[in-house]
Design a protein around this motif. Sequence first.
Motif, short mmCIF file in Angstrom:
data_model
loop_
_atom_site.label_atom_id
_atom_site.label_comp_id
_atom_site.label_asym_id
_atom_site.label_seq_id
_atom_site.Cartn_x
_atom_site.Cartn_y
_atom_site.Cartn_z
N VAL A 139 31.01 92.85 53.86
CA VAL A 139 30.50 93.10 52.46
C VAL A 139 30.76 92.91 51.43
O VAL A 139 31.95 92.27 51.84
CB VAL A 139 30.23 94.44 53.10
N TYR A 140 30.75 93.20 49.90
CA TYR A 140 31.17 92.32 49.16
C TYR A 140 31.12 93.23 48.25
O TYR A 140 30.53 93.79 47.59
CB TYR A 140 30.36 90.76 48.63
N GLY A 141 32.59 93.32 47.15
CA GLY A 141 32.54 93.60 45.81
C GLY A 141 33.41 93.16 44.83
O GLY A 141 33.65 92.13 45.49
N GLY A 142 34.08 93.73 44.04
CA GLY A 142 34.55 92.87 43.15
C GLY A 142 35.11 94.20 41.99
O GLY A 142 35.00 95.38 41.76
N VAL A 143 35.93 93.67 40.58
CA VAL A 143 36.40 94.09 40.39
C VAL A 143 36.60 93.12 39.10
O VAL A 143 37.62 92.24 39.04
CB VAL A 143 37.92 94.97 39.94
N VAL A 144 35.55 93.81 37.56
CA VAL A 144 36.08 92.78 36.32
C VAL A 144 37.40 93.24 35.41
O VAL A 144 37.28 94.45 35.41
CB VAL A 144 35.08 92.68 35.32
N VAL A 145 38.80 92.49 34.96
CA VAL A 145 39.63 92.55 34.30
C VAL A 145 39.02 92.05 32.97
O VAL A 145 39.85 90.73 32.99
CB VAL A 145 40.78 91.98 35.07
N THR A 146 39.65 92.84 32.16
CA THR A 146 38.80 92.14 30.89
C THR A 146 40.72 92.36 30.12
O THR A 146 40.71 93.88 30.01
CB THR A 146 38.41 93.00 30.08
N ASN A 147 41.10 91.37 29.21
CA ASN A 147 42.51 92.03 28.03
C ASN A 147 42.04 92.42 26.99
O ASN A 147 41.79 91.59 26.42
CB ASN A 147 43.03 90.47 27.88
N ASN A 148 41.84 94.61 27.16
CA ASN A 148 41.38 94.65 26.03
C ASN A 148 42.65 94.42 24.69
O ASN A 148 42.27 96.03 23.56
CB ASN A 148 40.42 95.34 25.97
N THR A 149 44.06 94.24 24.62
CA THR A 149 44.67 94.11 23.88
C THR A 149 43.99 93.84 22.00
O THR A 149 43.85 93.40 21.77
CB THR A 149 45.97 93.06 23.76
N ASN A 150 44.73 94.96 21.52
CA ASN A 150 44.64 94.13 20.05
C ASN A 150 45.84 93.93 19.37
O ASN A 150 45.91 94.07 17.96
CB ASN A 150 44.35 95.85 18.98
N ALA A 151 46.99 93.79 19.85
CA ALA A 151 48.10 93.12 19.37
C ALA A 151 47.28 92.26 18.57
O ALA A 151 47.03 91.25 18.87
CB ALA A 151 48.84 92.51 20.53
N GLY A 152 48.06 91.92 17.73
CA GLY A 152 47.69 90.94 16.47
C GLY A 152 48.49 88.99 17.62
O GLY A 152 49.45 89.12 18.44
N GLY A 153 48.22 87.85 17.43
CA GLY A 153 48.22 86.93 17.48
C GLY A 153 48.27 86.41 18.90
O GLY A 153 47.28 86.85 19.78
N GLN A 154 48.78 85.47 19.47
CA GLN A 154 48.26 85.20 21.12
C GLN A 154 48.83 86.57 21.98
O GLN A 154 49.61 86.63 21.86
CB GLN A 154 49.11 83.44 21.78
N PHE A 155 48.28 86.65 22.54
CA PHE A 155 48.31 87.58 24.11
C PHE A 155 48.20 88.14 25.04
O PHE A 155 46.44 87.97 25.81
CB PHE A 155 48.01 89.51 23.27
N ASN A 156 48.26 86.69 25.74
CA ASN A 156 47.75 86.29 27.27
C ASN A 156 48.20 86.68 28.42
O ASN A 156 49.58 87.27 28.31
CB ASN A 156 48.06 85.03 27.54
N THR A 157 47.91 86.82 29.56
CA THR A 157 48.27 88.20 30.52
C THR A 157 47.72 87.41 32.14
O THR A 157 46.62 86.44 31.89
CB THR A 157 47.35 89.01 30.50
N ALA A 158 48.76 88.06 32.69
CA ALA A 158 48.26 87.40 34.08
C ALA A 158 47.75 88.61 34.87
O ALA A 158 48.83 89.35 34.50
CB ALA A 158 48.94 86.18 34.59
#
Length: 202
Positions: free
Chosen positions: A86-105
């Motif tokens: 069976v299959y499932g999952g999770v969506v992970v969203t980068n919701n930071t409000n920091a200014g400029g570039q703010f990438n995550t892994a």
Amino acid sequence: MRTKRRLQAAALTAVAVVLGLFTVQGTYALWSAAASASPGTITSASFDTALTAVNTGQTTTMTLADGSAATLTLSPAGTLGPGTSVYGGVVVTNNTNAGGQFNTAITAGQPTIANVSGGTLASYVSVNAKSAASSAECSTATGFASISTAGLVSPTVAKGGSTVFCFQVSLSTSAPSTVKGQAVNISLQLTARQLCGVPSGC
């Protein structure tokens, strides 16, 4: 023939409990830097990462208001039987409000499959995963693999962007009738790591 039907019914009963106990938890890893600034207005920013369960739409932030790690229950779609998944999952969203570039892994750690009340079901259950661009990919059987000790790392997630982790829960064809009524807890940890937030690197 009767024995085979009885075994399948027992396995379905046992693993139905698994589906409600598949959870993810989150933590953060941050880079820090210091810089001087002229007098003026100072504002703070939040490193906010949202988790959304693929099949139910249940949402939470990765860390609760009291600073503790949030837990999100995943509910894989479908009926699990011996030799099926069976299959499932999770969506992970980068919701930071920091200014400029703010990438995550985001990293998904190895799953922990633990028997409840001294059962033996855990040895017949396996969990595989894959990262995906959309939640629709979680319902396809291709691309899943076991999670290594280093974890499964997402592509870079830009501010406002999302990544998806899909999970495949499988029951072995060799599950015996003795697992009937047993339960397991399946859990894994997600870690959100801030990447360097400047174009030229750290």
